[in-house]
Scaffold this active site. Sequence first.
Site, short mmCIF file in Angstrom:
data_model
loop_
_atom_site.label_atom_id
_atom_site.label_comp_id
_atom_site.label_asym_id
_atom_site.label_seq_id
_atom_site.Cartn_x
_atom_site.Cartn_y
_atom_site.Cartn_z
N ARG A 49 -34.87 12.59 -16.35
CA ARG A 49 -34.73 11.40 -15.51
C ARG A 49 -34.90 10.12 -16.32
O ARG A 49 -34.21 9.12 -16.08
CB ARG A 49 -35.73 11.44 -14.36
CG ARG A 49 -35.50 10.36 -13.33
CD ARG A 49 -36.35 10.55 -12.09
NE ARG A 49 -37.78 10.48 -12.38
CZ ARG A 49 -38.73 10.66 -11.48
NH1 ARG A 49 -38.42 10.95 -10.23
NH2 ARG A 49 -40.01 10.57 -11.81
N ARG A 100 -33.74 -15.23 -24.60
CA ARG A 100 -33.60 -15.03 -23.15
C ARG A 100 -32.20 -15.40 -22.66
O ARG A 100 -31.77 -16.54 -22.79
CB ARG A 100 -34.65 -15.85 -22.40
CG ARG A 100 -34.78 -15.49 -20.93
CD ARG A 100 -35.83 -16.32 -20.24
NE ARG A 100 -36.09 -15.86 -18.88
CZ ARG A 100 -35.32 -16.12 -17.83
NH1 ARG A 100 -34.23 -16.88 -17.99
NH2 ARG A 100 -35.63 -15.65 -16.63
N GLU A 179 -37.53 6.21 2.10
CA GLU A 179 -38.67 6.88 1.47
C GLU A 179 -39.92 6.05 1.70
O GLU A 179 -39.97 5.26 2.64
CB GLU A 179 -38.39 7.11 -0.02
CG GLU A 179 -37.99 5.87 -0.79
CD GLU A 179 -37.60 6.16 -2.24
OE1 GLU A 179 -37.87 7.27 -2.72
OE2 GLU A 179 -37.04 5.25 -2.89
N LEU A 203 -35.42 7.30 -4.96
CA LEU A 203 -35.62 7.87 -6.28
C LEU A 203 -35.46 9.38 -6.20
O LEU A 203 -35.93 10.01 -5.25
CB LEU A 203 -37.03 7.53 -6.80
CG LEU A 203 -37.34 8.05 -8.20
CD1 LEU A 203 -36.51 7.31 -9.24
CD2 LEU A 203 -38.82 7.91 -8.51
#
Length: 284
Positions: A49, A100, A179, A203
Amino acid sequence: MLYVDGKWVEPGEAVIQPEDRGYNFGDGVYEVVRIYQGQFYHWDGHMKRLIRSAKELHMTLPWSEEELHAIGLELLKKNQIGSADDAILYMQVTRGAAPRQHDIPTGDIRPVLMAFARKKERPLHDLQHGITAKLVADIRWLRCDIKTLNLLGAVLVKQEAKNAGAADCILHRDGIVTECSAANLFAVKNGELYTHPANNLILHGITRQVIIDLAKENGITVHEEPFTTGFAQEADELFLSGTTTEVMPIITVDEKPVGTGQVGPVVRKLQELFEANIKQSVNV
């Protein structure tokens, strides 16, 4: 003792580059691996994962699974986590430091690995007695399948539940349950399991998959399909699943009892199966 960008350091000695994209944008991924009796639980699933999450962010990890495993083992040793200890291993990879800018920088940018291990006891009291939950709107982004460092949405919904006196939240998008703040959710109806399909809205939980596999192997039907908040409120049993929460019963939602208001028989059966799976993994 922590591992930070190739060095072993104490927490107070850790250095973060000001323009690290993990710090500026949450541009990174992470995993939390459970450790039972000094051994990693489902290491391969977590690494698979982690690699997938990085790929979804157009990141290539420069470490092999073997190298990450060696770092993890060394962290256990340096933090005196032995064969009698339950613990967690946290591994985080940011894209690295670069001037950035919002788009992904090109050129010489090196990912940064940070990892630590610490002892963590199992939540045995809550597993026995259950926890409370609150229905909360799912305000997170639409790529919850990627385990990134962008967790502010999860922080806010968890705090909303806490402010209401609940231990966790049950998230929903327009009435469809997804979830919890940091765990997957299952409903039990007539002895069968229901859980949201593993698409971009949740997830792909390692513990979730273990539970699904154990249920099917033991004759419990599993439905991976969306269900409503109304279905959840009418469920016979509810439970959440996660790396550190295991098979965690939910006994009330919005202060109303789930089923009988007690931990139900299907959850108890799944807890027994999960416990056996832990013992099997540790003794392999």
